[in-house]
Every structure is written in structure tokens, then in C-alpha cells.
Design a protein around this motif. Structure first.
Motif, mmCIF file in Angstrom:
data_model
loop_
_atom_site.group_PDB
_atom_site.id
_atom_site.type_symbol
_atom_site.label_atom_id
_atom_site.label_comp_id
_atom_site.label_asym_id
_atom_site.label_seq_id
_atom_site.Cartn_x
_atom_site.Cartn_y
_atom_site.Cartn_z
ATOM 1 N N GLY A 53 0.819 -1.189 0.000
ATOM 2 C CA GLY A 53 0.000 0.000 0.000
ATOM 3 C C GLY A 53 0.858 1.245 0.000
ATOM 4 N N SER A 54 0.342 2.311 0.689
ATOM 5 C CA SER A 54 1.044 3.586 0.652
ATOM 6 C C SER A 54 2.100 3.695 1.738
ATOM 7 C CB SER A 54 0.017 4.718 0.837
ATOM 8 O OG SER A 54 -0.642 4.589 2.085
ATOM 9 N N SER A 55 2.205 2.693 2.614
ATOM 10 C CA SER A 55 3.184 2.761 3.679
ATOM 11 C C SER A 55 3.944 1.441 3.746
ATOM 12 C CB SER A 55 2.475 3.083 5.005
ATOM 13 O OG SER A 55 3.409 3.449 5.987
ATOM 14 N N GLY A 56 4.523 1.106 4.918
ATOM 15 C CA GLY A 56 5.370 -0.070 5.017
ATOM 16 C C GLY A 56 4.640 -1.318 5.464
ATOM 17 N N ARG A 57 5.435 -2.323 5.843
ATOM 18 C CA ARG A 57 4.895 -3.575 6.348
ATOM 19 C C ARG A 57 5.560 -3.903 7.677
ATOM 20 N NH1 ARG A 57 2.009 -6.702 2.689
ATOM 21 N NH2 ARG A 57 2.195 -8.491 4.093
ATOM 22 N N ASP A 60 3.631 -9.637 8.755
ATOM 23 C CA ASP A 60 2.704 -9.900 7.657
ATOM 24 C C ASP A 60 1.630 -8.838 7.520
ATOM 25 O OD1 ASP A 60 4.010 -12.268 7.023
ATOM 26 O OD2 ASP A 60 2.780 -13.451 8.400
ATOM 27 N N ILE A 61 1.782 -7.712 8.196
ATOM 28 C CA ILE A 61 0.749 -6.674 8.202
ATOM 29 C C ILE A 61 1.120 -5.557 7.239
ATOM 30 C CG2 ILE A 61 -0.411 -4.931 9.604
ATOM 31 C CD1 ILE A 61 0.069 -6.740 12.018
ATOM 32 N N GLN A 62 0.216 -5.258 6.311
ATOM 33 C CA GLN A 62 0.407 -4.131 5.413
ATOM 34 C C GLN A 62 -0.101 -2.868 6.096
ATOM 35 O OE1 GLN A 62 1.758 -3.860 2.072
ATOM 36 N NE2 GLN A 62 1.698 -1.757 2.834
ATOM 37 N N LEU A 63 0.757 -1.898 6.295
ATOM 38 C CA LEU A 63 0.373 -0.619 6.869
ATOM 39 C C LEU A 63 -0.041 0.318 5.742
ATOM 40 C CD1 LEU A 63 3.324 -0.266 9.410
ATOM 41 C CD2 LEU A 63 1.051 -1.239 9.818
ATOM 42 N N THR A 64 -1.149 0.997 5.924
ATOM 43 C CA THR A 64 -1.663 1.864 4.858
ATOM 44 C C THR A 64 -1.709 3.335 5.260
ATOM 45 O OG1 THR A 64 -3.944 1.457 5.570
ATOM 46 C CG2 THR A 64 -3.040 0.006 3.872
ATOM 47 N N ASP A 99 8.705 8.596 2.301
ATOM 48 C CA ASP A 99 8.825 9.999 2.689
ATOM 49 C C ASP A 99 7.489 10.511 3.207
ATOM 50 O OD1 ASP A 99 11.448 10.116 1.955
ATOM 51 O OD2 ASP A 99 11.091 11.089 0.026
ATOM 52 N N GLY A 100 7.544 11.335 4.241
ATOM 53 C CA GLY A 100 6.336 11.925 4.802
ATOM 54 C C GLY A 100 5.707 11.094 5.900
ATOM 55 N N SER A 101 6.193 9.881 6.124
ATOM 56 C CA SER A 101 5.642 9.031 7.182
ATOM 57 C C SER A 101 6.172 9.467 8.545
ATOM 58 C CB SER A 101 6.011 7.572 6.952
ATOM 59 O OG SER A 101 5.473 7.088 5.743
ATOM 60 N N ARG A 102 5.404 9.142 9.582
ATOM 61 C CA ARG A 102 5.824 9.407 10.956
ATOM 62 C C ARG A 102 5.568 8.165 11.794
ATOM 63 N NH1 ARG A 102 2.659 14.278 13.141
ATOM 64 N NH2 ARG A 102 0.943 13.193 12.081
ATOM 65 N N PHE A 103 6.325 8.025 12.881
ATOM 66 C CA PHE A 103 6.158 6.852 13.726
ATOM 67 C C PHE A 103 6.433 7.196 15.178
ATOM 68 C CE2 PHE A 103 10.696 6.857 12.961
ATOM 69 C CZ PHE A 103 11.255 6.359 14.133
ATOM 70 N N GLY A 104 5.954 6.323 16.064
ATOM 71 C CA GLY A 104 6.234 6.412 17.481
ATOM 72 C C GLY A 104 6.364 5.010 18.033
#
Length: 227
Positions: A53-57, A60-64, A99-104
Motif C-alpha cells: 500500500g502507501s506505507s510499510g509492512r 505480515d501486516i500491510q500498513l496503509t 517519505d512523509g511518514s511518521r512513527f512512534g
């Protein structure tokens, strides 16, 4: 106050507790440091380039979403090899964020910095319990850039060492960890744990989730990690 849905979408999106953990494979060999530069998907290494999708994995979980908080069990029930595997999986996911993603990040089973058994906090059911979760400074979402990726790895390793010194007889507090994650207002939360939570802990978690204003509830994924 009327009860709000825990998450948007189908009921199956709500974390399922009381799961049976699957056996974990052998931990991977240490990964080399990622190359400089951020993933965009166009190089075949980011989420779009991997066909996702538009983000990472994560596993086995696709992050969107464009923002994610990892709530990770780092208590004494995980041995050093499994903690290393969790850190490797998180590192892999952070490398894949475009690019543009954020995480905690929030670790369960690790008291706040500077204490061997965290300060007393009041749970949703009114009981006083010792804090047993630690959020990655600044306890907010950060940009998925190279410096923050490296910093996350360093922080996780240092926190794992602190966990070995902590008084963990009281166990983990999933409601507390998720409450810290919700304050960051991410689009997604990933919860990884290696076993069942106490019934009272799940009840408190449902209360915390029910208090999220409508339209602002993140998608929540859960992973059972075998030990």
C-alpha cells in the motif's frame, strides 16, 4: 457518554485477545546498517515498490496510513533472542516507510526512564497500578528519517537493558501502553505481545478505546508472538 466504536471498519479490526501464539522462527542474523537516504517506493525497496500500500509492512501486516505507533511487549517473558528479532522487524519496517511518514513507539514491561518499578498511576477502573510502559522520546510522532530510525534502534536496545533490571512481577499493562500511543494520534497502532492479557487489563483497554472521539480512532493491528 455513549460508547464509541474502538476502531473504524469491521469488528475484526479490533485486537483479539486470548490468542494462541504461534511458534516463532529462529531469530535472523544481524542486519547491516541501512543505506543513506529515505525509501520512496520508487527504488523497489519502499512500500510502493514492494507492491504494497502507501506505507510499510510489519511482519505480515500491510500498513496503509502515514503514521503508526508500535506497542511492543519487551517484558521478561521475551528472551534476548526474541527481543532482538522484534527490534530487527521494527528496523525493517522503519526502512520501508516512505517519505512523509511518521512513527512512534511504546514498550510494555519497561518502566518509565529512571525508575525500577514505575510510579503509581490510576487505571480506568479506579485501581492504582505501577506504570510499566515507556514511550520513545519525545513521546510523540517523529519523522521517518535516517536519524530517527537510528535513534529508535538505539533507544530500544537501551530500554531492553533497563527491562532486565526492572521489577516485572506485576506484568505488562496493555491499556497503559495503548493510552500512551493514542496521545500521539496515529492513523495506525500495531500491538505485539507474547501471550494473554489479564481480563481486567482488557476491560481497561476497552474503556480507553471507547473514549477516543469518533472519526479519530486509529486502525489497530495485533500480533501474537510465540516464545
Amino acid at each position: 457518554m455513549a460508547e464509541q466504536p474502538a476502531v473504524e471498519g469491521a469488528v475484526s479490526a479490533v485486537p483479539r485477545f486470548g490468542f494462541t501464539a504461534r511458534d516463532a522462527p529462529e531469530p535472523p542474523a544481524p542486519r547491516p546498517a541501512p543505506a543513506a537516504g529515505r525509501r520512496t517506493g520508487g527504488d523497489g525497496g519502499g512500500a510502493a515498490g514492494a507492491g504494497g500500500g502507501s506505507s510499510g509492512r510489519f511482519m505480515d501486516i500491510q500498513l496503509t496510513g502515514r503514521s503508526v505507533v508500535f506497542v511492543l511487549d519487551h517484558s521478561s517473558s521475551l528472551n534476548d533472542a526474541n527481543k532482538a528479532r522484534v527490534r530487527a522487524e521494527v528496523s525493517k519496517t522503519l526502512d520501508s516507510l516512505p517519505d512523509g511518514s511518521r512513527f512512534g513507539m511504546v514498550l510494555m514491561g519497561v518502566p518509565p526512564r529512571g525508575s525500577s518499578a514505575g510510579p503509581m498511576i490510576k487505571s480506568p477502573d479506579g485501581n492504582e497500578e505501577p506504570a510499566m510502559s515507556r514511550c520513545m522520546p519525545p513521546c510523540d510522532l517523529v519523522a521517518a528519517n535516517d536519524a530517527n530510525r537510528r535513534g529508535a534502534g538505539t533507544w530500544m536496545a537501551a530500554s531492553a537493558r533497563d527491562a532486565q533490571k526492572a521489577d516485572l512481577s506485576i506484568g505488562t499493562r496493555v491499556w497503559e501502553a495503548v493510552a500512551l500511543a493514542l496521545r500521539m494520534e496515529p492513523e495506525e497502532i500495531v500491538i505485539l505481545a507474547d501471550g494473554d492479557f489479564l481480563a481486567s487489563d482488557v476491560t481497561n483497554l476497552r474503556t480507553v478505546l471507547a473514549e477516543v472521539p469518533g472519526g479519530r480512532a486509529p486502525r489497530i493491528h495485533s500480533v501474537a508472538f510465540g516464545t
